[in-house]
Design an enzyme around this catalytic site. Structure first.
Site, PDB file in Angstrom:
ATOM      1  N   HIS A 179      39.094  61.973  58.716  1.00 22.43           N
ATOM      2  CA  HIS A 179      38.190  62.978  59.256  1.00 22.43           C
ATOM      3  C   HIS A 179      38.919  64.226  59.752  1.00 22.43           C
ATOM      4  O   HIS A 179      38.261  65.200  60.112  1.00 22.43           O
ATOM      5  CB  HIS A 179      37.360  62.382  60.397  1.00 22.43           C
ATOM      6  CG  HIS A 179      36.426  61.291  59.960  1.00 22.43           C
ATOM      7  ND1 HIS A 179      35.376  61.508  59.091  1.00 22.43           N
ATOM      8  CD2 HIS A 179      36.401  59.969  60.250  1.00 22.43           C
ATOM      9  CE1 HIS A 179      34.737  60.378  58.880  1.00 22.43           C
ATOM     10  NE2 HIS A 179      35.335  59.422  59.571  1.00 22.43           N
TER      11      HIS A 179
ATOM     12  N   ARG B 153      46.125  57.230  59.320  1.00 22.18           N
ATOM     13  CA  ARG B 153      44.940  56.727  58.623  1.00 22.18           C
ATOM     14  C   ARG B 153      44.726  57.523  57.351  1.00 22.18           C
ATOM     15  O   ARG B 153      44.574  58.746  57.372  1.00 22.18           O
ATOM     16  CB  ARG B 153      43.694  56.813  59.498  1.00 22.18           C
ATOM     17  CG  ARG B 153      42.455  56.278  58.782  1.00 22.18           C
ATOM     18  CD  ARG B 153      41.307  55.999  59.697  1.00 22.18           C
ATOM     19  NE  ARG B 153      40.654  57.197  60.203  1.00 22.18           N
ATOM     20  CZ  ARG B 153      39.479  57.179  60.852  1.00 22.18           C
ATOM     21  NH1 ARG B 153      38.866  56.021  61.074  1.00 22.18           N
ATOM     22  NH2 ARG B 153      38.948  58.294  61.295  1.00 22.18           N
TER      23      ARG B 153
END
Length: 269
Positions: A50, A75
């Protein structure tokens, strides 16, 4: 003299005598990452799912963080073997893969981080920071020692399959994401719904019983305490962008007049 890589997050968790506390680094900024790295927290999660992070910004953040006694996880945006190969070659030692919903998906991710014949990771250690350009002694044979792999449990399907996912050899631990889990259960934005909490606690309990470390995202201190009490081994308790957003809003609320007060202030000039 051969170089030594730092211990992995798997090693940190195995040696810890308390839960490890971390925060997100979502800004994409090496400077912000370095500020967070000096915070005294145990670990940072550099987010490329994100956050606005590409290979170059991840590399710069790893370099900025490296000077501090804190462990970075990265991530990936999704479970792609090419992305995973690139991250490992960049020097990512601790990898978090989102949206792992089945045992087969977990096994595919494990294969992506291992060299043949046990996996499908491409061989480029002489060209890559991950092996310090082959300055790490016997890197190819010892690569599993230098990489830890964590998967995210963040859908109702993943919770249903959590025992199989956590049992996969090569999965070093799991991280539960209440936000996406709530959405997958038809409860978007309701992370505190009793059904969501029950699912999170079931996942924590199941993973722990299988002997794997389990983490969770919990910005609210009361939520963090609840999941720590439920057995979480590592917890994210904040994010760089959220701290900046809320902090700047607090400054505005304190010093910038609104409504009638703004009218009175303008009239006084």
């Amino acid at each position: 003299m051969p170089l030594q890589l730092t211990p992995t997050f798997r090693d940190d968790l195995a040696e810890a005598n308390r839960p490890l506390i971390g925060m997100w680094v979502c800004s994409g900024s090496p400077l912000v990452a370095e500020i967070c790295a000096g915070s005294g927290l145990d670990w940072l999660l550099v987010d490329a799912e994100h956050g606005p992070n590409g290979l170059e910004s991840i590399l710069a953040q790893l370099q900025a963080i490296a000077g501090y006694p804190i462990t970075p996880l990265v991530r990936a945006p999704y479970a792609d073997i090419v992305v995973i190969k690139q991250y490992l070659d960049l020097g990512v030692q601790n990898l978090l893969i989102p949206m792992v919903n089945t045992g087969d998906e977990a096994r595919a991710v494990v294969s992506a981080v291992r060299y043949p014949p046990r996996g499908v990771r491409g061989v480029g250690s002489a060209l890559a920071r991950g092996a310090r350009w082959n300055r790490v002694d016997n890197y190819l044979a010892r690569a599993d020692e230098y990489v830890s792999l964590f998967v995210q449990i963040e859908t109702a399907d993943a919770v249903a399959n959590v025992a199989e996912i956590a049992s996969v050899d090569g999965v070093d631990g799991a991280f539960v994401g209440p936000s996406d889990l709530a959405a997958s259960m038809g409860l978007l934005g309701q992370q505190e719904h009793p059904d969501v909490v029950a699912s999170v606690e079931h996942a924590i309990r199941t993973i722990s019983e299988l002997g794997k470390p389990v983490g969770v995202n919990a910005f609210d201190p009361k939520v963090a305490e609840r999941y720590l009490a439920a057995g979480a081994d590592f917890v994210l308790v904040g994010a760089d962008v959220s701290l900046l957003a809320r902090g700047s809003e607090a400054l505005a609320a304190k010093y910038v007049p609104t409504g009638d007060a703004a009218q009175e202030t303008r009239a006084s000039y």
